[in-house]
Scaffold this active site. Sequence first.
Site, PDB file in Angstrom:
ATOM      1  N   GLY A 169       0.836  -1.191   0.000  1.00 39.32           N
ATOM      2  CA  GLY A 169       0.000   0.000   0.000  1.00 39.32           C
ATOM      3  C   GLY A 169       0.870   1.240   0.000  1.00 39.32           C
ATOM      4  N   SER A 212       1.290  -9.955  -0.519  1.00 39.53           N
ATOM      5  CA  SER A 212       0.191  -9.904   0.445  1.00 39.53           C
ATOM      6  C   SER A 212      -0.929 -10.743  -0.154  1.00 39.53           C
ATOM      7  CB  SER A 212      -0.283  -8.475   0.728  1.00 39.53           C
ATOM      8  OG  SER A 212      -0.944  -7.938  -0.400  1.00 39.53           O
ATOM      9  N   THR A 236       6.852  -2.076  11.730  1.00 45.62           N
ATOM     10  CA  THR A 236       6.357  -0.773  12.174  1.00 45.62           C
ATOM     11  C   THR A 236       4.860  -0.679  11.920  1.00 45.62           C
ATOM     12  OG1 THR A 236       6.926   0.196  10.027  1.00 45.62           O
ATOM     13  CG2 THR A 236       8.549   0.419  11.800  1.00 45.62           C
ATOM     14  N   ARG A 295       1.679  -3.305  13.019  1.00 51.14           N
ATOM     15  CA  ARG A 295       0.956  -3.627  14.245  1.00 51.14           C
ATOM     16  C   ARG A 295       1.551  -4.889  14.840  1.00 51.14           C
ATOM     17  NH1 ARG A 295      -0.216   0.808  13.831  1.00 51.14           N
ATOM     18  NH2 ARG A 295      -2.261   1.833  13.877  1.00 51.14           N
ATOM     19  N   GLU A 322       1.190  -1.366  25.284  1.00 55.34           N
ATOM     20  CA  GLU A 322       1.923  -0.100  25.238  1.00 55.34           C
ATOM     21  C   GLU A 322       1.400   0.854  26.304  1.00 55.34           C
ATOM     22  OE1 GLU A 322       1.751   1.488  21.279  1.00 55.34           O
ATOM     23  OE2 GLU A 322       2.682  -0.272  20.366  1.00 55.34           O
ATOM     24  N   HIS A 379       6.926   3.087  19.605  1.00 61.43           N
ATOM     25  CA  HIS A 379       5.806   3.430  18.718  1.00 61.43           C
ATOM     26  C   HIS A 379       5.869   4.899  18.292  1.00 61.43           C
ATOM     27  CE1 HIS A 379       1.477   2.082  17.590  1.00 61.43           C
ATOM     28  NE2 HIS A 379       2.055   2.775  16.626  1.00 61.43           N
TER      29      HIS A 379
END
Length: 319
Positions: free
Chosen positions: A155, A176, A236, A238, A267, A286
Amino acid sequence: MMKLRCAILDDYQQVALTAADWSRISDKVEVKSIDRHIDQPSELVEQISDCEIVVIMRERTPFRAALLAQLPRLKLLITTGMRNASIDMTAAASQGVIVCGTGGAGNATAELTWALLLGLARNIVQEHNAIRSGQWQSTIGTDLYGKKLGVLGLGKLGSKIAKFGQAFGMDVMAWSQNLTKERADEVGVRLAASKEELLENSDFVSIHLVLSDRTRGLIGAVELKRMRPSSYLINTSRAPIVDQAALAEALQNGWIAGAAVDVFEVEPLPKDDIYRSLPNLLTTPHIGYVSKANYEAFYTDVVGNIEAYLSGSPVRTLS
């Protein structure tokens, strides 16, 4: 007329109130910023139960049905970004809460991803720490030119990482579940025949997929064992896309050379978490989207969302 109350949550760097022009709504809205994470629901309710408007930073603080039920005054919930899986949209709608999102600057996460990849390849943290402790040249770096970069997800972010890889002279392939050859050709990369082919033939694997039922646990022990002992994984996107226990095992047992992650299942990361101590794991808290341009875009849109709500015509609504 009494002002509406607005709370901004998880403003860790204390920049929310200076990243946009809040004076545009100051005559109608009283704004407060909370600069720490509140993980106890009872304390959170105590802090924001008097607020009609709440601004949240991505998925830092989930808004599930149980929490929403304790916030009867809440009318407008604004999340940074245009997607937030931690909000119970059904519960919000049934309670009459309007949920809005924001735009962003668009490049911060891709730039951090590449910084992490370079950090892994050239052992930046180890060498920095070695100099601080009096050492000199303690590791040998990995070259990028001519190496294979596997991109999971092509994407917006995945395409940028593919372009970065090409600029560094890397051979880029992508995969993907829904990726087509036409899309791969459009970006100028090779379409891997399968996830397994990509993992087995990549020196670096970077994840850029949306978390869903199909992608949760996509990379587990079986997949990590398919990777080369000299290869690296960067996430980076999820955390749940990668089996966290399996990744720790892979790093401890040398299934892969190293990994870099900016996202975690819990987190802030607990102080005793194993991810804080693995020597071949490069971690950041994050911060993929944490940049000056991004924050200015986030909070400028937040102010615009509140103005639109006050005028009776909400914008950037989510459903």
